[in-house]
Motif scaffolding. Sequence first.
Motif, PDB file in Angstrom:
ATOM      1  N   GLY A  16      -4.824   2.147   2.293  1.00 38.35           N
ATOM      2  CA  GLY A  16      -4.755   2.725   3.618  1.00 38.35           C
ATOM      3  C   GLY A  16      -5.481   4.530   3.584  1.00 38.35           C
ATOM      4  O   GLY A  16      -6.303   4.460   3.554  1.00 38.35           O
ATOM      5  N   SER A  29       3.282   2.917   9.816  1.00 36.80           N
ATOM      6  CA  SER A  29       3.635   1.868  10.018  1.00 36.80           C
ATOM      7  C   SER A  29       3.811   1.069  11.504  1.00 36.80           C
ATOM      8  O   SER A  29       3.347  -0.093  12.131  1.00 36.80           O
ATOM      9  CB  SER A  29       4.327   0.446   9.349  1.00 36.80           C
ATOM     10  N   LYS A  81      -1.370  -7.062   6.597  1.00 36.35           N
ATOM     11  CA  LYS A  81      -1.360  -6.422   5.434  1.00 36.35           C
ATOM     12  C   LYS A  81      -1.190  -4.605   5.123  1.00 36.35           C
ATOM     13  O   LYS A  81       0.190  -4.216   4.240  1.00 36.35           O
ATOM     14  CB  LYS A  81      -2.645  -6.574   3.727  1.00 36.35           C
ATOM     15  N   ILE A  82      -1.511  -4.116   5.774  1.00 35.93           N
ATOM     16  CA  ILE A  82      -1.995  -2.899   5.981  1.00 35.93           C
ATOM     17  C   ILE A  82      -0.282  -2.347   6.523  1.00 35.93           C
ATOM     18  O   ILE A  82      -0.086  -1.479   5.794  1.00 35.93           O
ATOM     19  CB  ILE A  82      -2.936  -2.269   6.401  1.00 35.93           C
ATOM     20  N   ARG A  85       1.666  -2.439   3.384  1.00 34.26           N
ATOM     21  CA  ARG A  85       1.696  -1.684   2.594  1.00 34.26           C
ATOM     22  C   ARG A  85       2.981  -0.383   2.432  1.00 34.26           C
ATOM     23  O   ARG A  85       2.565   0.601   2.009  1.00 34.26           O
ATOM     24  CB  ARG A  85       0.546  -1.476   2.708  1.00 34.26           C
ATOM     25  N   TYR A  86       2.524   0.265   4.085  1.00 39.67           N
ATOM     26  CA  TYR A  86       4.072   1.535   4.600  1.00 39.67           C
ATOM     27  C   TYR A  86       4.876   0.997   5.165  1.00 39.67           C
ATOM     28  O   TYR A  86       5.825   1.919   4.552  1.00 39.67           O
ATOM     29  CB  TYR A  86       2.809   1.764   5.756  1.00 39.67           C
ATOM     30  N   GLN A  89       5.873  -0.276   1.128  1.00 42.44           N
ATOM     31  CA  GLN A  89       5.203  -0.170   0.294  1.00 42.44           C
ATOM     32  C   GLN A  89       4.622  -1.805  -0.680  1.00 42.44           C
ATOM     33  O   GLN A  89       4.720  -1.519  -2.079  1.00 42.44           O
ATOM     34  CB  GLN A  89       6.632   0.789  -0.777  1.00 42.44           C
ATOM     35  N   SER A  90       4.461  -1.956   0.022  1.00 38.60           N
ATOM     36  CA  SER A  90       3.741  -3.143  -1.015  1.00 38.60           C
ATOM     37  C   SER A  90       1.990  -3.427  -0.585  1.00 38.60           C
ATOM     38  O   SER A  90       1.524  -4.126   0.533  1.00 38.60           O
ATOM     39  CB  SER A  90       3.757  -4.681   0.036  1.00 38.60           C
ATOM     40  N   GLU A  91       1.683  -2.454  -1.643  1.00 42.12           N
ATOM     41  CA  GLU A  91       0.461  -2.679  -1.700  1.00 42.12           C
ATOM     42  C   GLU A  91      -0.495  -2.993  -2.719  1.00 42.12           C
ATOM     43  O   GLU A  91      -1.654  -2.760  -2.333  1.00 42.12           O
ATOM     44  CB  GLU A  91       0.231  -0.444  -2.400  1.00 42.12           C
ATOM     45  N   SER A  92      -0.067  -4.434  -3.080  1.00 42.22           N
ATOM     46  CA  SER A  92      -0.953  -4.823  -3.960  1.00 42.22           C
ATOM     47  C   SER A  92      -1.528  -6.080  -3.339  1.00 42.22           C
ATOM     48  O   SER A  92      -0.899  -5.502  -2.184  1.00 42.22           O
ATOM     49  CB  SER A  92       0.255  -4.962  -5.346  1.00 42.22           C
ATOM     50  N   CYS A 178      -8.126   0.533   4.260  1.00 39.64           N
ATOM     51  CA  CYS A 178      -6.564  -0.461   4.595  1.00 39.64           C
ATOM     52  C   CYS A 178      -6.861  -1.763   4.562  1.00 39.64           C
ATOM     53  O   CYS A 178      -5.887  -2.554   4.291  1.00 39.64           O
ATOM     54  CB  CYS A 178      -6.863  -0.100   6.544  1.00 39.64           C
TER      55      CYS A 178
END
Length: 322
Positions: A16, A29, A81-82, A85-86, A89-92, A178
């Motif tokens: 990100g 987010s 998706k991004i 991620r925030y 906390q799903s960054e994969s 991102c």
Amino acid sequence: MSESNQSRVTEFILTGFPGLHPEYYCIASFVLFLVYVVTVIANITVFFLFATNQSLHKPMYYIILNVSACDLLFSTTTLPKIISRYWFQSESISFTGCFVQMYFVHYLGSVNSFIFFLMAFDRYVAICHPLRYTTVLKKNTVHILSMTAWIITMGFPLMLVIRAYPLPYCASNVIHHCYCDHIGITVLACTDRAPYSFPAFVGAMITLLVPLAFIVFSYFSIFIEISKVVGPKKCFKSLSTCSTQLIIISLYYVPRCFVYFASQVGITFSADLRIVIIMCYSLVPPMINPLIYCLRTRDIKRTLMKRIKTNKIRVELKIRNN
């Protein structure tokens, strides 16, 4: 490279905004979610107005409809998706999922470029050859040209994916972006990147600059044509008929050209600033383009105001009846 080394990477990590402190994740987010919601609502509104009003069934508005479809799909490809991620906390992102996202990022960007080419062609014919407009740009012609833009642009991003997917990714799996794009992925490959990056750069420049060259030519021709009729001093005022298209096209091309050519002349940005710039020119236009249509396009503005007034009357009547 051994098979064991080549099979290490099974997923990628999207950073990100690299310099963003965790305490601001919730705010980031929420802002991204708000951008996505506004983008979806605004572009669906354009579809709704078009579907419910025959007065908008004109070549220019069919082109605008294609821009809305492309904007909506691009935002849906990148933002969820991004946001997760925030927010979670799903960054994969899975290995294959990253390449699927990469394909649609480059594909929809290419489609947008050629739709803007078509938008400029519409204004060029309307102003420079007005007597031929109804014969050159019929509804069926616009449909064919639009479908052609969606079809012929499939090849280049597919080539990027086909060449990048088999590369050995055996080191870092962290993408400093991102969303997944060609540069962000291929820099992680454990091989010489030059044979892959140069053709990709040439293809990107063709996709970007060929339509842009015609757009510049068309609006220069429009300027010359109008100046012959009203004179150079009143020419800019008379160009108001093209203002909507010019604003939308400028939002797409100006920041992209700046980023591409800045890197070529040695201007460098921090990772955070570069990602912020890319996210701004990728995600802000899809959100504000419908607003530009509604405020700057007479027919859409009139249709929207009529719809608002009708709904207001219905609410008032419902309240009185109750």
